[in-house]
Design a protein around this motif. Structure first.
Motif: not given
Length: 280
Positions: A95-110
């Protein structure tokens, strides 16, 4: 077949190295510049492998069950906890990987915090988790939570790399078909991530075993192989082979988990060629 041959060869190499070093090594260990760089080769520190194997057939206590039965029971107990932690960690990581792939902001922040989470020593973290969850969770669930903490990281990082692996041409082709994000995820990104997912799952399985064993030791959970290692370690000076029986059980448990995770790959093998075609 090739994996089985390599597995047998690795065991043979290990036996040769162990017994070879025991035959030629210094009983007091090899010391270089005041630092012991190689372990002691005496019977107390390195019993013969056949001594350890023969000890498996002896009773744990006078008139009690054989050690191999005790170790096997402990391994099954820890296997159940490992499976729970592995499944929870794999789902969280996915779930974290999908969220980080979907939203670049989530990837940079998380993503930095996901990486940072693995720098905390587990031995120090396990008692804290036990203290936080001790009043609301049974002991085995606390240990499973610790196992999940180690298992989610390789899945999250590996899946993120896999989800980002399709070429720009493949993504553009999906957009030309008017495919939305969800359809692109299911039809392109998830199949393309399979070669990255399975190695990540193997690492997660091994990490879950480590987390379960350390969690049992740190929280004092009885019934598992981690607690058995602690109990047998008390007899290290009088019965060193007994200590190694528990360690052998933990090693076999890790191999079993790795084998079970590898079986997950078999039903999806037919997707490999599709992945290679789509990601060209």
């Amino acid at each position: 077949m090739r994996r089985a041959v390599f597995f047998v060869l690795s065991i043979v190499v290990f036996v040769v190295l162990w017994e070879g070093y025991k035959a030629v090594g210094n009983p007091e260990g090899t010391v270089l510049f005041g630092v012991r760089v190689l372990p002691r080769a005496d019977d107390l520190s390195m019993p013969h492998l056949w001594t350890v194997l023969s000890r498996l057939g002896d009773p744990e206590l006078t008139g009690g069950r054989a050690i191999w039965l005790v170790v096997l029971s402990a391994c099954f107990f820890t296997l159940g906890i490992t499976a729970a932690g592995f499944l929870a960690g794999a789902v969280i990581g996915l779930l974290l990987a999908i969220a980080m792939q979907r939203f670049r902001l989530v990837e940079r922040g998380l993503l930095p915090y996901v990486i940072l989470s693995q720098t905390v020593p587990l031995v120090a973290l396990a008692p804290l988790i036990a203290g936080w969850s001790g009043t609301i969770m049974p002991p085995w669930m606390t240990v499973a939570l610790i196992a999940a903490y180690l298992a989610f990281f390789p899945v999250a990082v590996g899946m993120l790399r896999g989800l980002q692996s399709p070429s720009a041409a493949g993504a553009e082709l999906m957009r030309s078909y008017a495919a939305g994000w969800w359809r692109t995820l299911v039809k392109l990104r998830l199949p393309a991530s399979l070669p990255y997912l399975f190695p990540a799952l193997r690492l997660a399985g091994a990490a879950a075993v480590v987390g379960a064993v350390v969690g049992e030791i740190s929280t004092g959970t009885r019934g598992g192989i981690g607690r058995l290692i602690i109990e047998y370690s008390r007899e290290a000076t009088s019965d060193p082979a007994k200590v190694y029986t528990a360690m052998l059980g933990a090693a076999v448990l890790g191999l079993i988990v790795a084998g079970l995770v590898s079986l997950l790959e078999l039903p999806l093998m037919r997707h490999r060629r599709r992945v290679e075609v789509v990601t060209l």
